[in-house]
Design an enzyme around this catalytic site. Structure first.
Site, mmCIF file in Angstrom:
data_model
loop_
_atom_site.group_PDB
_atom_site.id
_atom_site.type_symbol
_atom_site.label_atom_id
_atom_site.label_comp_id
_atom_site.label_asym_id
_atom_site.label_seq_id
_atom_site.Cartn_x
_atom_site.Cartn_y
_atom_site.Cartn_z
ATOM 1 N N SER A 64 0.802 -1.219 0.000
ATOM 2 C CA SER A 64 0.000 0.000 0.000
ATOM 3 C C SER A 64 0.844 1.283 0.000
ATOM 4 O O SER A 64 1.663 1.487 -0.884
ATOM 5 C CB SER A 64 -0.937 -0.067 1.200
ATOM 6 O OG SER A 64 -1.808 1.005 1.228
ATOM 7 N N GLU A 370 -12.473 5.745 6.736
ATOM 8 C CA GLU A 370 -11.438 6.142 7.678
ATOM 9 C C GLU A 370 -11.034 7.561 7.288
ATOM 10 O O GLU A 370 -11.112 7.944 6.110
ATOM 11 C CB GLU A 370 -10.219 5.206 7.576
ATOM 12 C CG GLU A 370 -10.503 3.810 8.079
ATOM 13 C CD GLU A 370 -9.231 2.997 8.270
ATOM 14 O OE1 GLU A 370 -9.002 2.534 9.386
ATOM 15 O OE2 GLU A 370 -8.475 2.808 7.297
ATOM 16 N N ALA A 371 -10.564 8.329 8.282
ATOM 17 C CA ALA A 371 -10.183 9.718 8.004
ATOM 18 C C ALA A 371 -9.136 9.773 6.896
ATOM 19 O O ALA A 371 -9.113 10.712 6.093
ATOM 20 C CB ALA A 371 -9.650 10.355 9.275
ATOM 21 N N SER A 499 -0.054 0.858 16.970
ATOM 22 C CA SER A 499 -0.338 0.682 15.543
ATOM 23 C C SER A 499 -0.431 -0.799 15.211
ATOM 24 O O SER A 499 0.254 -1.621 15.828
ATOM 25 C CB SER A 499 0.774 1.327 14.722
ATOM 26 O OG SER A 499 0.787 0.781 13.424
ATOM 27 N N THR A 501 0.154 -1.724 12.047
ATOM 28 C CA THR A 501 0.965 -1.902 10.830
ATOM 29 C C THR A 501 2.412 -1.458 10.999
ATOM 30 O O THR A 501 3.235 -1.737 10.150
ATOM 31 C CB THR A 501 0.375 -1.101 9.645
ATOM 32 O OG1 THR A 501 0.393 0.296 9.998
ATOM 33 C CG2 THR A 501 -1.025 -1.525 9.312
ATOM 34 N N ARG A 506 0.611 5.252 18.234
ATOM 35 C CA ARG A 506 0.108 6.471 17.602
ATOM 36 C C ARG A 506 -0.570 7.360 18.636
ATOM 37 O O ARG A 506 -1.271 6.869 19.545
ATOM 38 C CB ARG A 506 -0.898 6.144 16.505
ATOM 39 C CG ARG A 506 -0.297 5.424 15.342
ATOM 40 C CD ARG A 506 -1.185 5.533 14.099
ATOM 41 N NE ARG A 506 -0.840 4.494 13.135
ATOM 42 C CZ ARG A 506 0.230 4.537 12.343
ATOM 43 N NH1 ARG A 506 1.050 5.572 12.395
ATOM 44 N NH2 ARG A 506 0.473 3.549 11.507
HETATM 45 C C1 GN1 Z 1 -4.113 6.311 11.851
HETATM 46 C C2 GN1 Z 1 -4.161 5.540 10.595
HETATM 47 O O1 GN1 Z 1 -4.256 6.129 9.511
HETATM 48 N N1 GN1 Z 1 -4.067 4.195 10.696
HETATM 49 C C3 GN1 Z 1 -4.072 3.317 9.526
HETATM 50 C C4 GN1 Z 1 -2.995 2.270 9.641
HETATM 51 O O2 GN1 Z 1 -3.280 1.466 10.769
HETATM 52 P P1 GN1 Z 1 -2.462 1.468 12.131
HETATM 53 O O3 GN1 Z 1 -2.989 0.305 12.874
HETATM 54 O O4 GN1 Z 1 -2.760 2.789 12.758
HETATM 55 O O5 GN1 Z 1 -1.012 1.369 11.760
HETATM 56 O O6 GN1 Z 1 -3.015 1.442 8.480
HETATM 57 C C5 GN1 Z 1 -4.248 0.704 8.322
HETATM 58 C C6 GN1 Z 1 -4.095 -0.166 7.114
HETATM 59 O O7 GN1 Z 1 -3.894 0.571 5.946
HETATM 60 C C7 GN1 Z 1 -5.414 1.676 8.212
HETATM 61 O O8 GN1 Z 1 -6.596 0.938 8.155
HETATM 62 C C8 GN1 Z 1 -5.421 2.641 9.406
HETATM 63 O O9 GN1 Z 1 -6.399 3.606 9.263
HETATM 64 MG MG MG Z 2 -3.807 1.131 0.466
#
Ligand code: GN1
Ligand code: MG
Length: 542
Positions: A64, A370-371, A499, A501, A506
């Site tokens: 991504s 999602e934002a 997070s 990912t 965060r």
């Molecule tokens: C704050 C933020 O943008 N978090 C993202 C990010 O996740 P985290 O769990 O925050 O790393 O990656 C995800 C997958 O793409 C998405 O679903 C999510 O909205």
């Molecule tokens: Mg993507």
């Protein structure tokens, strides 16, 4: 299972000893060179999942919006949804099994999930434009093949296109033809039907500048261009011919830095948007005549779509229940506008598309974003049937016309997953039908100033959360500290979460001014650093 062949092929995709990875919010993500064995094993797992469900399963090779050197993989379930959570666990077990445990782990999964080994297995594959993706998807193919599965390699596709073809295949064409041509035809036809009815139709062209993050979106959008009506002119930037994937551009960069991407020249009030690296996210933006940058994120996209849907649902006169699903990262101003001004129910769920998707399925019409710009609209089967019937048979002209617009909207939106191309066409159609400029859209409400930060800690799992991740339960004292900090500012709110990912915690904060939002976010990040085992130097003020 042919264990001899399995051992032989697995040796060609050896697991680095001791390496453990987890199937997280978006599948596996890591440096590309660490992923060969994971890909092979996800090929194995996809074949098993296909046997267990009696359906075609998708495997997408992509990381991504992450840097070009990274890669990743996720599995797509029969109707185009994310992999079922119980199988996420199998995915993690399989990826982390040492070479000599592989057979045992596979056998265990087959037992636990009651996989009938005699059944056929069918897997659809797709990949993004990363230099490492081709070789990694070959490893997936090896995994599928060694278990005797059939595969169809779609090659370079956007993530949502793979979800789409999987859904088409498993619904036996009900959702559309499982080909890229089928995708382009279905979307462009619905789009043309929609904009035919716009007030300004025939009076010149609509221009849109699109930053494709130097990724797959550029290729697929240019493939789609011949299908689009001449009223719409998309101008593709960051097409991947000159610069690196996601580098200083793309939806994630624009959202996080709240500034324009590199490589796109913006004139005042011009409508622009950015896709992310696998084209499942989109954000819009423009600069005003004073040179100020205005971001129109997922929250505002959800708002635009909700306004439009609400009006149409009122016109068709059905009592269809609509709701908007957000996460804690949604700007508080958007939530307030949706609930108080629009009077649309809003639900907050945990971060990650699967949670939003799941919640949205509870309503006749579920709008989720999602934002950061990942989102779509789901229509229940019953709602869809009602709408299609009204579009065909309703005697009242106004009602029938409204139902037809809804019907085309159902066909234009990719209901399997958030889709930058499909969302872009939905937004362009709505702006055109409502005769809205980008500035008017932006003016629906004003975002509360906000700041998103990240902090490195030794083990991010020491933070446990509740209330859709808005409150920290552990470590002790952290939530109390956050509460005390939030009290110092007006119209403020803040929360922290690990997070799914990245190896970070965060921090998100909102307050009455940008300075205060920045200060609050910084103070909260210090609290995390001190109470949750911060690593390296303490966070510095912005
Ligand atoms: C704050 C933020 O943008 N978090 C993202 C990010 O996740 P985290 O769990 O925050 O790393 O990656 C995800 C997958 O793409 C998405 O679903 C999510 O909205
Ligand atoms: Mg993507």
């Amino acid at each position: 299972m042919d264990f001899e062949a399995l051992t032989k092929y697995s040796a060609l995709h050896p697991k680095p000893a001791g390496l453990t990875l987890q199937y997280g919010t978006a599948g596996f993500r890591s440096k590309a060179e660490q992923l060969d064995h994971v890909m092979f094993r996800m090929g194995l797992l996809a074949a098993l999942r296909s046997r267990a469900t009696g359906s075609t399963i998708g495997v997408m090779v992509t990381a991504s919006h992450n840097p070009e050197e990274d890669n990743g993989v996720k599995l797509v379930d029969p109707l185009g949804e994310m992999l079922h959570p119980s199988w996420e666990e199998y995915a993690t077990q399989l990826a982390n099994a040492e070479e000599q445990e592989l057979q045992k782990t596979l056998t265990e999964i087959c037992q636990k999930a009651a996989v009938n080994q005699q059944k056929d297995a069918s897997v659809f594959l797709g990949r993004d434009t990363r230099p490492s993706s081709k070789k990694l998807s070959q490893a997936v193919i090896d995994g599928v093949s060694v278990l005797g599965g059939q595969y169809h390699d779609y090659g370079l596709v956007t993530t949502p296109q793979l979800h789409y073809v999987v859904c088409c295949q498993n619904t036996r064409g009900q959702y559309g033809k499982p080909t890229l041509e089928g995708y382009y035809q279905k979307l462009s036809k619905a789009f043309m039907e929609l904009i035919k009815k716009s007030p300004g139709s025939g009076e010149g062209q609509r221009h849109l500048k699109i930053d494709c993050a130097n990724g797959i979106g550029a290729l697929k959008l240019s493939e789609m261009q011949p299908y689009l009506p001449k009223e719409v002119l998309v101008h593709i930037y960051n097409d991947g011919t000159k610069e690196k994937l996601n580098h200083l551009c793309g939806a994630d960069f624009v959202k996080v830095h709240q500034k324009p991407p590199k490589g796109l020249d913006m004139k005042p009030n011009e409508r622009c948007c950015s896709f992310d690296g696998d084209a499942d996210r989109i954000v819009y933006y423009y600069t005003d005549t004073a040179g100020h940058f205005h971001l129109i994120d997922g929250d505002k996209i959800a708002t635009l779509i909700s306004i439009f849907l609400k009006e149409l649902l009122a016109k068709v006169g059905q009592t269809l229940k609509m709701a908007v699903i957000q996460t804690a990262y949604a700007n508080g101003s958007s939530t307030r506008y949706l609930e108080e001004t629009l009077q649309v129910p809003v639900h907050c769920v945990k971060t990650g598309v699967k949670h939003l998707h799941h919640k949205a399925q509870e309503f006749d019409v579920g709008v989720y974003f999602e934002a950061n710009g990942h989102g779509t609209v789901l229509f229940s089967k019953a709602a869809e049937n009602t709408i299609r019937q009204l579009a065909k048979e309703e005697k009242d002209d106004a009602k029938r016309e409204a139902a037809k617009v809804l019907e085309n909207l159902i066909d234009l939106i990719n209901q399997t997953v958030g889709d930058a191309i499909s969302d872009m066409l939905v937004i362009e159609a709505i702006l055109s039908l409502k005769g809205l400029t980008v500035h008017q859209w932006d003016a629906f409400y004003t975002d509360f100033p906000n700041r998103l930060l990240k902090v490195q800690v030794a083990d991010r799992q020491v933070i446990d959360t509740t209330d859709a991740e808005r409150r920290a339960v552990t470590p002790p004292g952290l939530q109390e500290k956050i509460d005390a900090l939030v009290k110092k500012y007006k119209f403020s709110r803040a929360f922290v979460r690990p997070s799914g990912t990245e190896d970070v915690v965060r921090i998100y904060a909102e307050a009455d001014t940008q300075e205060n939002a920045d200060a609050l976010a910084h103070e909260v990040s210090l609290a995390v650093y001190h109470l949750a085992g911060g690593r390296g130097a303490p966070p510095q003020p912005l």
